[in-house]
Write a protein that holds these residues in place. Structure first.
Motif, PDB file in Angstrom:
ATOM      1  N   GLY A  18       0.804  -1.219   0.000  1.00 31.27           N
ATOM      2  CA  GLY A  18       0.000   0.000   0.000  1.00 31.27           C
ATOM      3  C   GLY A  18       0.834   1.264   0.000  1.00 31.27           C
ATOM      4  N   ALA A  19       1.920   1.277   0.784  1.00 33.97           N
ATOM      5  CA  ALA A  19       2.696   2.497   0.925  1.00 33.97           C
ATOM      6  C   ALA A  19       3.659   2.723  -0.235  1.00 33.97           C
ATOM      7  CB  ALA A  19       3.465   2.472   2.246  1.00 33.97           C
ATOM      8  N   TRP A  20       4.317   1.671  -0.686  1.00 25.67           N
ATOM      9  CA  TRP A  20       5.348   1.847  -1.704  1.00 25.67           C
ATOM     10  C   TRP A  20       5.080   1.068  -2.976  1.00 25.67           C
ATOM     11  CZ3 TRP A  20       6.986   0.901   3.475  1.00 25.67           C
ATOM     12  CH2 TRP A  20       7.409   2.048   4.121  1.00 25.67           C
ATOM     13  N   GLY A  21       3.986   0.351  -3.035  1.00 24.93           N
ATOM     14  CA  GLY A  21       3.661  -0.388  -4.239  1.00 24.93           C
ATOM     15  C   GLY A  21       4.607  -1.534  -4.526  1.00 24.93           C
ATOM     16  N   MET A  22       5.175  -2.102  -3.478  1.00 29.19           N
ATOM     17  CA  MET A  22       6.097  -3.215  -3.695  1.00 29.19           C
ATOM     18  C   MET A  22       5.773  -4.351  -2.738  1.00 29.19           C
ATOM     19  SD  MET A  22       9.531  -1.696  -2.047  1.00 29.19           S
ATOM     20  CE  MET A  22       9.724  -1.546  -0.291  1.00 29.19           C
ATOM     21  N   GLY A  23       6.196  -5.527  -3.077  1.00 27.21           N
ATOM     22  CA  GLY A  23       5.987  -6.684  -2.219  1.00 27.21           C
ATOM     23  C   GLY A  23       7.194  -6.940  -1.346  1.00 27.21           C
ATOM     24  N   ARG A  24       7.162  -8.019  -0.654  1.00 29.50           N
ATOM     25  CA  ARG A  24       8.249  -8.384   0.245  1.00 29.50           C
ATOM     26  C   ARG A  24       9.500  -8.747  -0.556  1.00 29.50           C
ATOM     27  NH1 ARG A  24       8.108 -11.534   5.673  1.00 29.50           N
ATOM     28  NH2 ARG A  24      10.284 -12.091   5.830  1.00 29.50           N
ATOM     29  N   LYS A  25      10.636  -8.342  -0.050  1.00 26.76           N
ATOM     30  CA  LYS A  25      11.908  -8.656  -0.685  1.00 26.76           C
ATOM     31  C   LYS A  25      12.241 -10.121  -0.460  1.00 26.76           C
ATOM     32  CE  LYS A  25      13.134  -4.479  -1.921  1.00 26.76           C
ATOM     33  NZ  LYS A  25      13.226  -4.072  -3.258  1.00 26.76           N
ATOM     34  N   ASN A  26      12.895 -10.723  -1.427  1.00 22.77           N
ATOM     35  CA  ASN A  26      13.379 -12.087  -1.261  1.00 22.77           C
ATOM     36  C   ASN A  26      14.680 -12.043  -0.483  1.00 22.77           C
ATOM     37  OD1 ASN A  26      11.306 -13.273  -2.705  1.00 22.77           O
ATOM     38  ND2 ASN A  26      12.359 -12.973  -4.647  1.00 22.77           N
ATOM     39  N   MET A  27      14.787 -12.915   0.510  1.00 25.18           N
ATOM     40  CA  MET A  27      15.987 -12.977   1.323  1.00 25.18           C
ATOM     41  C   MET A  27      16.811 -14.193   0.931  1.00 25.18           C
ATOM     42  SD  MET A  27      14.293 -11.952   4.980  1.00 25.18           S
ATOM     43  CE  MET A  27      15.778 -12.254   5.878  1.00 25.18           C
ATOM     44  N   LEU A  28      18.124 -14.073   1.060  1.00 26.12           N
ATOM     45  CA  LEU A  28      18.994 -15.213   0.809  1.00 26.12           C
ATOM     46  C   LEU A  28      18.798 -16.261   1.896  1.00 26.12           C
ATOM     47  CD1 LEU A  28      22.388 -13.478  -0.071  1.00 26.12           C
ATOM     48  CD2 LEU A  28      20.889 -14.723  -1.620  1.00 26.12           C
ATOM     49  N   PRO A  29      18.923 -17.521   1.556  1.00 26.10           N
ATOM     50  CA  PRO A  29      18.898 -18.553   2.592  1.00 26.10           C
ATOM     51  C   PRO A  29      20.082 -18.347   3.544  1.00 26.10           C
ATOM     52  CG  PRO A  29      18.736 -19.531   0.412  1.00 26.10           C
ATOM     53  CD  PRO A  29      19.027 -18.076   0.221  1.00 26.10           C
ATOM     54  N   GLN A  30      19.921 -18.728   4.787  1.00 20.89           N
ATOM     55  CA  GLN A  30      20.933 -18.504   5.811  1.00 20.89           C
ATOM     56  C   GLN A  30      22.306 -19.021   5.395  1.00 20.89           C
ATOM     57  OE1 GLN A  30      20.509 -16.778   8.661  1.00 20.89           O
ATOM     58  NE2 GLN A  30      22.654 -17.030   9.144  1.00 20.89           N
ATOM     59  N   GLU A  31      22.346 -20.189   4.758  1.00 21.96           N
ATOM     60  CA  GLU A  31      23.636 -20.783   4.390  1.00 21.96           C
ATOM     61  C   GLU A  31      24.355 -20.002   3.286  1.00 21.96           C
ATOM     62  OE1 GLU A  31      20.280 -22.898   2.317  1.00 21.96           O
ATOM     63  OE2 GLU A  31      20.724 -22.508   4.412  1.00 21.96           O
ATOM     64  N   GLU A  32      23.663 -19.084   2.609  1.00 16.81           N
ATOM     65  CA  GLU A  32      24.285 -18.284   1.548  1.00 16.81           C
ATOM     66  C   GLU A  32      24.742 -16.909   2.037  1.00 16.81           C
ATOM     67  OE1 GLU A  32      22.122 -18.054  -2.132  1.00 16.81           O
ATOM     68  OE2 GLU A  32      21.363 -20.102  -1.893  1.00 16.81           O
ATOM     69  N   ILE A  33      24.389 -16.548   3.252  1.00 15.49           N
ATOM     70  CA  ILE A  33      24.756 -15.243   3.791  1.00 15.49           C
ATOM     71  C   ILE A  33      26.184 -15.300   4.313  1.00 15.49           C
ATOM     72  CG2 ILE A  33      24.260 -13.516   5.551  1.00 15.49           C
ATOM     73  CD1 ILE A  33      21.323 -14.393   5.390  1.00 15.49           C
ATOM     74  N   VAL A  34      27.001 -14.335   3.899  1.00 15.79           N
ATOM     75  CA  VAL A  34      28.387 -14.280   4.337  1.00 15.79           C
ATOM     76  C   VAL A  34      28.634 -12.920   4.981  1.00 15.79           C
ATOM     77  CG1 VAL A  34      30.796 -14.333   3.583  1.00 15.79           C
ATOM     78  CG2 VAL A  34      29.109 -15.787   2.456  1.00 15.79           C
ATOM     79  N   TYR A  35      29.093 -12.948   6.224  1.00 20.30           N
ATOM     80  CA  TYR A  35      29.475 -11.725   6.923  1.00 20.30           C
ATOM     81  C   TYR A  35      30.994 -11.652   6.895  1.00 20.30           C
ATOM     82  CZ  TYR A  35      24.721 -11.842   8.638  1.00 20.30           C
ATOM     83  OH  TYR A  35      23.361 -11.861   8.723  1.00 20.30           O
ATOM     84  N   GLU A  36      31.509 -10.576   6.325  1.00 13.61           N
ATOM     85  CA  GLU A  36      32.949 -10.492   6.155  1.00 13.61           C
ATOM     86  C   GLU A  36      33.385  -9.045   6.343  1.00 13.61           C
ATOM     87  OE1 GLU A  36      36.163 -12.141   2.919  1.00 13.61           O
ATOM     88  OE2 GLU A  36      34.135 -11.713   2.264  1.00 13.61           O
ATOM     89  N   ALA A  37      34.384  -8.849   7.192  1.00 13.45           N
ATOM     90  CA  ALA A  37      34.925  -7.511   7.401  1.00 13.45           C
ATOM     91  C   ALA A  37      35.839  -7.163   6.237  1.00 13.45           C
ATOM     92  CB  ALA A  37      35.696  -7.463   8.710  1.00 13.45           C
ATOM     93  N   GLU A  38      35.951  -5.872   5.970  1.00 12.00           N
ATOM     94  CA  GLU A  38      36.822  -5.462   4.886  1.00 12.00           C
ATOM     95  C   GLU A  38      38.280  -5.749   5.238  1.00 12.00           C
ATOM     96  OE1 GLU A  38      37.489  -0.813   5.217  1.00 12.00           O
ATOM     97  OE2 GLU A  38      35.374  -1.320   5.329  1.00 12.00           O
ATOM     98  N   LYS A  39      39.100  -5.910   4.232  1.00 12.08           N
ATOM     99  CA  LYS A  39      40.502  -6.258   4.406  1.00 12.08           C
ATOM    100  C   LYS A  39      41.208  -5.179   5.241  1.00 12.08           C
ATOM    101  CE  LYS A  39      43.973  -8.488   1.739  1.00 12.08           C
ATOM    102  NZ  LYS A  39      43.900  -9.481   0.723  1.00 12.08           N
TER     103      LYS A  39
END
Length: 99
Positions: A18-39
């Motif tokens: 209603g507010a932005w004319g968009m649906g829910r975003k697709n999220m990556l599966p947990q096993e595909e998420i990578v948290y990595e600090a910059e070098k």
């Protein structure tokens, strides 16, 4: 006429569509998420203390003041109280105190 019952997820979907004319975003599966600090990143403690010592030695202000720290820490500590007291604790973010 009875009102339809919606789940919290339904309400989010309705608000987004209603507010932005968009649906829910697709999220990556947990096993595909990578948290990595910059070098070269030396971890948060290094940045925290470097900011603190630089402020003390140079007479400058720190990145975040005591009010910011209290506003971040107090609700987290209230979560501990809630757990150990086995009851909900309400937090007033404006006055920064338990209600």
């Amino acid at each position: 006429m009875p009102r339809p019952k919606y789940t919290a997820n339904d309400m989010v979907q309705i608000a987004l569509i209603g507010a932005w004319g968009m649906g829910r975003k697709n999220m990556l599966p947990q096993e595909e998420i990578v948290y990595e600090a910059e070098k070269g990143y030396k971890e948060a403690h290094y940045d925290h203390f470097a900011n603190w010592f630089t402020a003390i030695r140079g007479g400058k202000s720190v990145a975040e003041d005591a009010v910011f720290g209290y506003g971040a820490a107090a609700p987290a500590l209230a979560c501990n109280d809630s757990y150990f007291e086995d009851s909900a604790i309400r937090w007033d973010p404006v006055n920064m105190k338990k209600i």
